[in-house]
Design a protein around this motif. Structure first.
Motif, PDB file in Angstrom:
ATOM      1  N   ALA A 304     -26.712  29.207 151.168  1.00  0.00           N
ATOM      2  CA  ALA A 304     -28.162  28.994 151.109  1.00  0.00           C
ATOM      3  C   ALA A 304     -28.901  30.048 151.925  1.00  0.00           C
ATOM      4  CB  ALA A 304     -28.506  27.591 151.605  1.00  0.00           C
ATOM      5  N   ALA A 305     -28.379  30.359 153.111  1.00  0.00           N
ATOM      6  CA  ALA A 305     -29.017  31.373 153.958  1.00  0.00           C
ATOM      7  C   ALA A 305     -28.967  32.742 153.301  1.00  0.00           C
ATOM      8  CB  ALA A 305     -28.331  31.409 155.327  1.00  0.00           C
ATOM      9  N   ALA A 306     -27.833  33.072 152.689  1.00  0.00           N
ATOM     10  CA  ALA A 306     -27.696  34.378 152.033  1.00  0.00           C
ATOM     11  C   ALA A 306     -28.660  34.503 150.859  1.00  0.00           C
ATOM     12  CB  ALA A 306     -26.252  34.581 151.566  1.00  0.00           C
ATOM     13  N   VAL A 307     -28.817  33.417 150.110  1.00  0.00           N
ATOM     14  CA  VAL A 307     -29.704  33.446 148.953  1.00  0.00           C
ATOM     15  C   VAL A 307     -31.162  33.528 149.382  1.00  0.00           C
ATOM     16  CG1 VAL A 307     -30.527  32.110 146.978  1.00  0.00           C
ATOM     17  CG2 VAL A 307     -28.080  32.274 147.431  1.00  0.00           C
ATOM     18  N   ASP A 308     -31.542  32.702 150.360  1.00  0.00           N
ATOM     19  CA  ASP A 308     -32.942  32.650 150.786  1.00  0.00           C
ATOM     20  C   ASP A 308     -33.409  33.931 151.455  1.00  0.00           C
ATOM     21  OD1 ASP A 308     -33.476  30.164 149.796  1.00  0.00           O
ATOM     22  OD2 ASP A 308     -33.097  29.099 151.673  1.00  0.00           O
ATOM     23  N   ARG A 309     -32.535  34.502 152.274  1.00  0.00           N
ATOM     24  CA  ARG A 309     -32.974  35.617 153.117  1.00  0.00           C
ATOM     25  C   ARG A 309     -32.556  36.982 152.587  1.00  0.00           C
ATOM     26  NH1 ARG A 309     -31.198  31.539 156.599  1.00  0.00           N
ATOM     27  NH2 ARG A 309     -32.852  30.647 157.874  1.00  0.00           N
ATOM     28  N   HIS A 310     -31.551  37.012 151.710  1.00  0.00           N
ATOM     29  CA  HIS A 310     -30.997  38.315 151.374  1.00  0.00           C
ATOM     30  C   HIS A 310     -30.807  38.522 149.874  1.00  0.00           C
ATOM     31  CE1 HIS A 310     -30.448  38.855 155.671  1.00  0.00           C
ATOM     32  NE2 HIS A 310     -29.930  37.643 155.695  1.00  0.00           N
ATOM     33  N   GLY A 311     -31.407  37.654 149.054  1.00  0.00           N
ATOM     34  CA  GLY A 311     -31.501  37.930 147.628  1.00  0.00           C
ATOM     35  C   GLY A 311     -30.200  37.991 146.870  1.00  0.00           C
ATOM     36  N   THR A 312     -29.248  37.083 147.140  1.00  0.00           N
ATOM     37  CA  THR A 312     -27.995  37.063 146.381  1.00  0.00           C
ATOM     38  C   THR A 312     -27.970  35.858 145.436  1.00  0.00           C
ATOM     39  OG1 THR A 312     -26.964  35.918 148.247  1.00  0.00           O
ATOM     40  CG2 THR A 312     -26.605  38.288 148.077  1.00  0.00           C
ATOM     41  N   ASP A 313     -29.157  35.461 144.924  1.00  0.00           N
ATOM     42  CA  ASP A 313     -29.230  34.276 144.085  1.00  0.00           C
ATOM     43  C   ASP A 313     -28.526  34.458 142.744  1.00  0.00           C
ATOM     44  OD1 ASP A 313     -31.533  36.094 143.864  1.00  0.00           O
ATOM     45  OD2 ASP A 313     -32.088  34.818 142.175  1.00  0.00           O
ATOM     46  N   SER A 314     -28.340  35.697 142.294  1.00  0.00           N
ATOM     47  CA  SER A 314     -27.705  35.931 140.996  1.00  0.00           C
ATOM     48  C   SER A 314     -26.179  36.001 141.091  1.00  0.00           C
ATOM     49  CB  SER A 314     -28.220  37.234 140.383  1.00  0.00           C
ATOM     50  OG  SER A 314     -27.905  38.336 141.219  1.00  0.00           O
ATOM     51  N   ALA A 315     -25.630  35.917 142.291  1.00  0.00           N
ATOM     52  CA  ALA A 315     -24.179  36.024 142.466  1.00  0.00           C
ATOM     53  C   ALA A 315     -23.489  34.740 142.018  1.00  0.00           C
ATOM     54  CB  ALA A 315     -23.838  36.317 143.919  1.00  0.00           C
ATOM     55  N   ALA A 316     -22.243  34.881 141.572  1.00  0.00           N
ATOM     56  CA  ALA A 316     -21.374  33.737 141.314  1.00  0.00           C
ATOM     57  C   ALA A 316     -20.476  33.579 142.533  1.00  0.00           C
ATOM     58  CB  ALA A 316     -20.542  33.976 140.053  1.00  0.00           C
ATOM     59  N   TRP A 317     -20.526  32.422 143.159  1.00  0.00           N
ATOM     60  CA  TRP A 317     -19.728  32.149 144.358  1.00  0.00           C
ATOM     61  C   TRP A 317     -18.461  31.434 143.922  1.00  0.00           C
ATOM     62  CZ3 TRP A 317     -21.637  33.940 149.024  1.00  0.00           C
ATOM     63  CH2 TRP A 317     -22.970  34.359 149.012  1.00  0.00           C
ATOM     64  N   VAL A 318     -17.309  32.034 144.197  1.00  0.00           N
ATOM     65  CA  VAL A 318     -16.039  31.488 143.729  1.00  0.00           C
ATOM     66  C   VAL A 318     -15.176  31.114 144.934  1.00  0.00           C
ATOM     67  CG1 VAL A 318     -13.976  31.898 142.355  1.00  0.00           C
ATOM     68  CG2 VAL A 318     -16.164  32.847 141.615  1.00  0.00           C
ATOM     69  N   VAL A 319     -14.797  29.853 144.982  1.00  0.00           N
ATOM     70  CA  VAL A 319     -14.041  29.285 146.096  1.00  0.00           C
ATOM     71  C   VAL A 319     -12.544  29.401 145.827  1.00  0.00           C
ATOM     72  CG1 VAL A 319     -13.527  27.134 147.327  1.00  0.00           C
ATOM     73  CG2 VAL A 319     -15.888  27.680 146.690  1.00  0.00           C
ATOM     74  N   ALA A 320     -11.790  29.776 146.862  1.00  0.00           N
ATOM     75  CA  ALA A 320     -10.332  29.854 146.737  1.00  0.00           C
ATOM     76  C   ALA A 320      -9.776  28.519 146.244  1.00  0.00           C
ATOM     77  CB  ALA A 320      -9.711  30.228 148.082  1.00  0.00           C
ATOM     78  N   GLN A 321      -8.846  28.585 145.291  1.00  0.00           N
ATOM     79  CA  GLN A 321      -8.394  27.391 144.594  1.00  0.00           C
ATOM     80  C   GLN A 321      -7.759  26.356 145.511  1.00  0.00           C
ATOM     81  OE1 GLN A 321      -9.104  27.159 141.275  1.00  0.00           O
ATOM     82  NE2 GLN A 321      -8.527  25.002 141.467  1.00  0.00           N
TER      83      GLN A 321
END
Length: 367
Positions: A304-321
């Motif tokens: 949330a902090a990365a998206v709000d402050r640094h514009g990474t809203d278009s990224a796909a966040w993939v969690v280790a399985q």
């Protein structure tokens, strides 16, 4: 992070101090005057305890004991139960080192963008690679670091000889330092058979690996031992191994799983954020951030902090399985805390993301 409560910020100060203590190579040098980050933590927790009419830790060794003797629910802190599990510890009781949670708390306390801070060294290397037109060499170096958490001096030279690192070759050694005595047993260092990270001897003739994936539901096993006299080097700091080279192993798995017709994958691009660029021509291109955190709530807050402050809203966040295998509710918690950001970031695990790209590629073929 900026929206943390006062008690959460204090927990972060303490976690940073415990991490700093763990990074001191010779603990006999830990005496008054203490390093500022350690003294500040002791002063602040003592003052906080007095205000709460609680007995404070009277010394740095006692503060360290709190880390492995007291779960978070026994600290004189009011922590949000939807973020912190109150039965968890800041110091691992088997290995006597800060837990993965402790490192996450410390990282989140020290910056408003944990992802950028954890990868600062790699970002600088990416900038250098871009400047020197060495994108392929940068990707190769990231692969080397993911594959080799520990090396002997001889193996380091072999890695340099067998991999095309171009002008980045001279910087490979920057990521390694001499290993500490805490890893030595009977004249040898024992890498983990699963991930290659050097193991620590634990109680009752067992082993402890810092990678939680290796400790999940099974006994940790050592691989081929390395002779102590072979000038053994360990990769970077624990923070680098936990937040960068560890998730890079997952990035490699994702790239391997997407070796499909009509799918283009680029590992560790030098321009822009992301661990992978995944392109289905005519359909979509994803910038993929691969993450592997112990705490799904802290991960969600960091996203949330990365998206709000640094514009990474278009990224796909993939969690280790392995995170979702261990906790089926992991993604739901991440998404709930990440949804505080504008744009509701996309969060999936490895299998979910790979399956989605496969469907899109098949749809592209039939279009």
């Amino acid at each position: 992070m900026a929206d943390d409560s006062e008690d959460e910020r204090l927990l972060g100060v303490v976690a940073s101090a415990l991490v700093a203590i763990d990074e001191i190579a010779n603990l006999t040098t830990l005496q008054m005057p203490y390093p500022p980050v350690v003294q500040r933590a002791l002063d602040r927790i003592a003052l906080h305890c007095l205000r709460r009419h609680a007995s404070p830790p009277k010394s740095v060794p006692e503060l360290v004991r709190w880390g492995y003797q007291r779960p978070l629910g026994k600290w004189p802190l009011r922590l949000p139960c939807d973020v912190y599990s109150l039965d968890e510890y800041l110091i691992d009781q088997d290995a006597g080192v800060p837990t993965a949670l402790c490192h996450e708390v410390a990282l989140c306390a020290e910056t408003d963008n944990p992802f950028r801070e954890a990868s600062r060294q790699m970002s600088a290397m990416a900038g250098l690679a871009a400047e020197r037109n060495q994108a392929a060499a940068f990707s190769t170096m990231r692969g080397v670091l993911a594959a080799h958490p520990v090396l002997t001096n001889k193996l380091l030279n072999e890695v340099r000889f067998t991999n095309s690192l171009g002008t980045l070759d001279e910087y490979l050694g920057v990521f390694y330092r001499p290993i500490g005595l805490e890893y030595q047993l009977d004249g040898a260092v024992h890498p983990c058979a699963n991930c290659g990270t050097p193991l620590r001897p634990a109680a009752e003739q067992s082993w402890w690996c810092e990678r939680e994936e290796c400790r999940s539901g099974q006994a940790v096993s050592p691989g081929k031992a390395l002779d102590w006299d072979a000038e053994i080097l360990i990769q970077g700091s624990r923070r680098h191994r936990q937040f960068v080279s560890g998730p890079d192993r997952a990035a490699q798995r994702i790239a391997s799983g997407l070796e499909l017709p009509g799918v283009r994958v680029r590992l560790w691009p030098v321009h822009g954020p992301g661990d992978l660029l995944v392109d289905v021509p005519g359909e979509h291109t994803w910038t993929v951030m691969v993450v592997d955190w112990h705490s799904p709530a802290l991960l969600g807050k960091a996203i949330a902090a990365a998206v709000d402050r640094h514009g990474t809203d278009s990224a796909a966040w993939v969690v280790a399985q392995h995170r979702t295998r261990a906790d089926p509710g992991y993604l739901e918690i991440v998404r709930r805390h990440a949804a505080m950001a504008d744009g509701k970031p996309q969060v999936r695990d490895e299998e979910g993301f790979t399956a989605m790209v496969r469907r899109r590629s098949e749809g592209s073929e039939h279009a």
